[in-house]
Design a protein around this motif. Structure first.
Motif, PDB file in Angstrom:
ATOM      1  N   GLU A 253       8.058  -3.390  14.423  1.00  0.00           N
ATOM      2  CA  GLU A 253       8.232  -2.385  15.482  1.00  0.00           C
ATOM      3  C   GLU A 253       8.495  -3.046  16.828  1.00  0.00           C
ATOM      4  O   GLU A 253       9.318  -2.565  17.626  1.00  0.00           O
ATOM      5  CB  GLU A 253       6.980  -1.499  15.564  1.00  0.00           C
ATOM      6  CG  GLU A 253       6.731  -0.608  14.367  1.00  0.00           C
ATOM      7  CD  GLU A 253       6.184  -1.343  13.162  1.00  0.00           C
ATOM      8  OE1 GLU A 253       6.267  -0.796  12.047  1.00  0.00           O
ATOM      9  OE2 GLU A 253       5.669  -2.482  13.325  1.00  0.00           O
ATOM     10  N   VAL A 254       7.832  -4.169  17.094  1.00  0.00           N
ATOM     11  CA  VAL A 254       8.066  -4.905  18.338  1.00  0.00           C
ATOM     12  C   VAL A 254       9.478  -5.482  18.354  1.00  0.00           C
ATOM     13  O   VAL A 254      10.203  -5.376  19.357  1.00  0.00           O
ATOM     14  CB  VAL A 254       7.016  -6.024  18.506  1.00  0.00           C
ATOM     15  CG1 VAL A 254       7.438  -7.007  19.596  1.00  0.00           C
ATOM     16  CG2 VAL A 254       5.651  -5.438  18.835  1.00  0.00           C
ATOM     17  N   LEU A 255       9.887  -6.089  17.256  1.00  0.00           N
ATOM     18  CA  LEU A 255      11.238  -6.656  17.188  1.00  0.00           C
ATOM     19  C   LEU A 255      12.287  -5.568  17.397  1.00  0.00           C
ATOM     20  O   LEU A 255      13.317  -5.804  18.042  1.00  0.00           O
ATOM     21  CB  LEU A 255      11.449  -7.348  15.852  1.00  0.00           C
ATOM     22  CG  LEU A 255      10.563  -8.558  15.552  1.00  0.00           C
ATOM     23  CD1 LEU A 255      10.993  -9.217  14.246  1.00  0.00           C
ATOM     24  CD2 LEU A 255      10.591  -9.567  16.681  1.00  0.00           C
ATOM     25  N   ALA A 256      12.032  -4.382  16.877  1.00  0.00           N
ATOM     26  CA  ALA A 256      12.982  -3.283  17.047  1.00  0.00           C
ATOM     27  C   ALA A 256      13.120  -2.904  18.519  1.00  0.00           C
ATOM     28  O   ALA A 256      14.211  -2.516  18.966  1.00  0.00           O
ATOM     29  CB  ALA A 256      12.529  -2.078  16.231  1.00  0.00           C
ATOM     30  N   ARG A 257      12.049  -3.030  19.278  1.00  0.00           N
ATOM     31  CA  ARG A 257      12.123  -2.722  20.710  1.00  0.00           C
ATOM     32  C   ARG A 257      13.020  -3.718  21.442  1.00  0.00           C
ATOM     33  O   ARG A 257      13.784  -3.343  22.336  1.00  0.00           O
ATOM     34  CB  ARG A 257      10.723  -2.722  21.331  1.00  0.00           C
ATOM     35  CG  ARG A 257       9.822  -1.613  20.838  1.00  0.00           C
ATOM     36  CD  ARG A 257       8.472  -1.643  21.546  1.00  0.00           C
ATOM     37  NE  ARG A 257       8.596  -1.340  22.968  1.00  0.00           N
ATOM     38  CZ  ARG A 257       7.587  -1.355  23.818  1.00  0.00           C
ATOM     39  NH1 ARG A 257       6.364  -1.690  23.391  1.00  0.00           N
ATOM     40  NH2 ARG A 257       7.764  -1.064  25.097  1.00  0.00           N
ATOM     41  N   PHE A 258      12.935  -4.999  21.067  1.00  0.00           N
ATOM     42  CA  PHE A 258      13.812  -5.990  21.692  1.00  0.00           C
ATOM     43  C   PHE A 258      15.267  -5.772  21.269  1.00  0.00           C
ATOM     44  O   PHE A 258      16.181  -5.900  22.080  1.00  0.00           O
ATOM     45  CB  PHE A 258      13.348  -7.403  21.326  1.00  0.00           C
ATOM     46  CG  PHE A 258      12.148  -7.873  22.080  1.00  0.00           C
ATOM     47  CD1 PHE A 258      12.281  -8.418  23.345  1.00  0.00           C
ATOM     48  CD2 PHE A 258      10.877  -7.754  21.541  1.00  0.00           C
ATOM     49  CE1 PHE A 258      11.177  -8.845  24.062  1.00  0.00           C
ATOM     50  CE2 PHE A 258       9.760  -8.173  22.240  1.00  0.00           C
ATOM     51  CZ  PHE A 258       9.906  -8.721  23.504  1.00  0.00           C
ATOM     52  N   GLU A 259      15.482  -5.443  20.013  1.00  0.00           N
ATOM     53  CA  GLU A 259      16.842  -5.187  19.541  1.00  0.00           C
ATOM     54  C   GLU A 259      17.432  -3.973  20.234  1.00  0.00           C
ATOM     55  O   GLU A 259      18.640  -3.941  20.546  1.00  0.00           O
ATOM     56  CB  GLU A 259      16.826  -4.985  18.024  1.00  0.00           C
ATOM     57  CG  GLU A 259      18.181  -5.152  17.355  1.00  0.00           C
ATOM     58  CD  GLU A 259      18.717  -6.577  17.461  1.00  0.00           C
ATOM     59  OE1 GLU A 259      19.681  -6.775  18.248  1.00  0.00           O
ATOM     60  OE2 GLU A 259      18.197  -7.477  16.785  1.00  0.00           O
ATOM     61  N   ALA A 260      16.580  -2.978  20.507  1.00  0.00           N
ATOM     62  CA  ALA A 260      17.053  -1.752  21.144  1.00  0.00           C
ATOM     63  C   ALA A 260      17.493  -1.963  22.589  1.00  0.00           C
ATOM     64  O   ALA A 260      18.162  -1.091  23.163  1.00  0.00           O
ATOM     65  CB  ALA A 260      15.956  -0.683  21.087  1.00  0.00           C
ATOM     66  N   LEU A 261      17.134  -3.104  23.184  1.00  0.00           N
ATOM     67  CA  LEU A 261      17.620  -3.404  24.531  1.00  0.00           C
ATOM     68  C   LEU A 261      19.136  -3.539  24.552  1.00  0.00           C
ATOM     69  O   LEU A 261      19.769  -3.378  25.594  1.00  0.00           O
ATOM     70  CB  LEU A 261      16.977  -4.703  25.052  1.00  0.00           C
ATOM     71  CG  LEU A 261      15.473  -4.659  25.317  1.00  0.00           C
ATOM     72  CD1 LEU A 261      14.947  -6.061  25.636  1.00  0.00           C
ATOM     73  CD2 LEU A 261      15.137  -3.697  26.451  1.00  0.00           C
ATOM     74  N   ASP A 262      19.687  -3.895  23.392  1.00  0.00           N
ATOM     75  CA  ASP A 262      21.147  -4.010  23.228  1.00  0.00           C
ATOM     76  C   ASP A 262      21.747  -5.017  24.216  1.00  0.00           C
ATOM     77  O   ASP A 262      22.756  -4.762  24.866  1.00  0.00           O
ATOM     78  CB  ASP A 262      21.812  -2.635  23.413  1.00  0.00           C
ATOM     79  CG  ASP A 262      23.251  -2.623  22.888  1.00  0.00           C
ATOM     80  OD1 ASP A 262      23.563  -3.438  21.995  1.00  0.00           O
ATOM     81  OD2 ASP A 262      24.060  -1.812  23.387  1.00  0.00           O
ATOM     82  N   THR A 263      21.044  -6.159  24.344  1.00  0.00           N
ATOM     83  CA  THR A 263      21.543  -7.250  25.178  1.00  0.00           C
ATOM     84  C   THR A 263      21.520  -8.539  24.362  1.00  0.00           C
ATOM     85  O   THR A 263      20.793  -8.648  23.360  1.00  0.00           O
ATOM     86  CB  THR A 263      20.664  -7.456  26.431  1.00  0.00           C
ATOM     87  OG1 THR A 263      19.341  -7.834  26.020  1.00  0.00           O
ATOM     88  CG2 THR A 263      20.601  -6.184  27.269  1.00  0.00           C
ATOM     89  N   GLU A 264      22.295  -9.511  24.799  1.00  0.00           N
ATOM     90  CA  GLU A 264      22.288 -10.799  24.124  1.00  0.00           C
ATOM     91  C   GLU A 264      20.905 -11.442  24.186  1.00  0.00           C
ATOM     92  O   GLU A 264      20.456 -12.081  23.230  1.00  0.00           O
ATOM     93  CB  GLU A 264      23.328 -11.732  24.753  1.00  0.00           C
ATOM     94  CG  GLU A 264      24.768 -11.326  24.476  1.00  0.00           C
ATOM     95  CD  GLU A 264      25.759 -12.333  25.013  1.00  0.00           C
ATOM     96  OE1 GLU A 264      25.317 -13.422  25.459  1.00  0.00           O
ATOM     97  OE2 GLU A 264      26.967 -12.049  25.000  1.00  0.00           O
ATOM     98  N   LEU A 265      20.228 -11.268  25.307  1.00  0.00           N
ATOM     99  CA  LEU A 265      18.903 -11.874  25.462  1.00  0.00           C
ATOM    100  C   LEU A 265      17.888 -11.208  24.543  1.00  0.00           C
ATOM    101  O   LEU A 265      17.038 -11.879  23.947  1.00  0.00           O
ATOM    102  CB  LEU A 265      18.453 -11.779  26.920  1.00  0.00           C
ATOM    103  CG  LEU A 265      17.218 -12.609  27.285  1.00  0.00           C
ATOM    104  CD1 LEU A 265      17.464 -14.089  27.036  1.00  0.00           C
ATOM    105  CD2 LEU A 265      16.830 -12.380  28.742  1.00  0.00           C
TER     106      LEU A 265
END
Length: 303
Positions: A181-193
C-alpha cells in the motif's frame, strides 16, 4: 530526500562515510540521489574511509554491490566539494547563526572525529538524532545493529559526548514498513522520483525477505529525519545508553537501561514508538514535492 523535500527543516549539508559500502560508493550514491531528486545548492562532502579502530565491513548482502542496488543511475551531475566532511561540518556549525541538528544515518565515524578534533563545535550542536542501535536484537550480529557494529568506538564517543542524543534504533525503524500500500502511494505520484523510490524499496524488500523473512521491508534512516521534522511522529523515552566494546558476542550492542539498573546517568532519548501513518504521509509528501520541483525545472530548463 525527506530532509530536502519537507518544508519543516533546512538541509544545510550532506556528508558521506564508509558504511554499507566503501566511501567511494556511498559518495557516488549520495551524488546520484541528489541528481535524481534535484537537490542543488547543498554542499556534499566525503568523510572517513574506514572506522576508527577496525577494518571496514560493508553490507553488500543487504544493499548490493553498489550500496544502492535496484535502479539504474546515469552519471550524476552533482559533485562533491573538495573538503573533508568533518571540515564541512565544522564550517557549517560554526557559521550558522543558530545551533544545528546533526542526523547521522550511518556509522558515526565522522561525528566522533568532529567531536574529538573540534570540541569547540559542541555549543553549536542542538542535538544529534541518529539512526542506529536497538533496544532489542541486532541485524548484523544477534546483539548489534549494523551502524553501531561497524564503528562502536565512534558510537561510544558520541553517546558519552554530553551532546543531547536521540537514538532511533531497529526497535522503532522496524515499525516503518514499506508495504504494498505504501509503494502504491509512491507510484501514484506519477513522477520519475516516485518510481525510483519504488525501485529502491523493492530491491530492499527482496533482501529483507531473503535474510530476515520480512513480508515488507523497514526503511530505517528516514525515521531519524522524521523525528527532527515532527517529534510527535517518534515517541521517545529517557534512558542510559552504553555501547559494548569488548564483548565476545556482543561487541557493538547498545545497552539501553531505562530503569537505572547500571546506575549510569541518562544520556539519550531512545525512540520507542512510530506513528507510521504520519511518517508515511510526510515521506510521500516530500518525494512528491521534489518530483514536482524536478518536473517544473525540466519544463523551464532550470536546475
Amino acid at each position: 530526500m525527506l530532509a530536502a523535500g519537507d518544508p519543516a527543516v533546512e538541509l544545510l549539508a550532506i556528508t558521506t562515510v564508509a558504511g554499507n559500502q566503501t566511501l567511494e560508493k556511498t559518495t557516488l550514491n549520495a551524488r546520484r540521489i541528489c541528481a535524481a531528486a534535484g537537490i542543488a545548492g547543498v554542499p556534499l562532502a566525503a568523510g572517513c574511509a574506514r572506522p576508527l579502530v577496525e577494518p571496514l565491513v560493508v553490507a553488500d548482502d543487504v544493499h548490493g554491490k553498489t550500496g544502492l542496488d535496484g535502479p539504474r543511475f546515469g552519471e550524476p551531475a552533482v559533485e562533491a566539494v573538495p573538503e573533508h566532511a568533518v571540515e564541512l561540518l565544522r564550517r557549517v556549525l560554526t557559521g550558522h547563526p543558530e545551533p544545528v541538528t546533526l542526523v547521522p544515518t550511518a556509522p558515526l565515524t565522522n561525528v566522533a572525529l568532529l567531536l574529538t578534533r573540534y570540541p569547540e563545535v559542541v555549543p553549536h550542536i542542538r542535538e544529534i538524532v541518529l539512526m542506529g542501535g536497538s533496544t532489542e536484537r541486532g541485524n548484523r550480529t544477534p546483539a548489534a545493529e549494523f551502524n553501531v557494529h561497524v564503528d562502536p568506538e565512534a558510537a561510544d564517543i558520541v553517546f558519552r559526548s554530553g551532546v543531547p542524543v536521540t537514538m532511533c534504533g531497529l526497535n522503532v525503524t522496524h515499525q516503518a514498513l514499506a508495504t504494498p500500500e505504501v509503494l502504491a502511494r509512491f507510484e501514484a505520484l506519477d513522477t520519475e522520483l516516485g518510481s525510483l523510490c519504488v525501485e529502491l524499496m523493492s530491491f530492499y524488500a527482496s533482501s529483507y525477505r531473503r535474510l530476515w523473512g520480512f513480508a515488507s521491508p523497514p526503511v530505517h534512516d528516514p525515521v531519524a529525519v522524521a523525528r527532527v521534522i515532527d517529534p510527535a511522529i517518534v515517541r521517545c523515552a529517557e534512558a542510559s545508553v552504553a555501547v559494548e566494546l569488548r564483548g565476545r558476542y556482543t561487541r557493538g550492542a547498545t545497552v539501553v537501561d531505562p530503569y537505572g539498573y547500571l546506575d549510569r546517568p541518562v544520556n539519550a532519548l531512545v525512540a520507542m514508538e512510530l506513528d507510521a501513518e504520519r511518517f508515511w504521509d510526510r515521506m510521500v509528501a516530500a518525494v512528491g514535492a521534489l518530483g514536482r520541483r524536478g518536473a517544473e525545472g525540466a519544463r523551464t530548463g532550470t536546475a
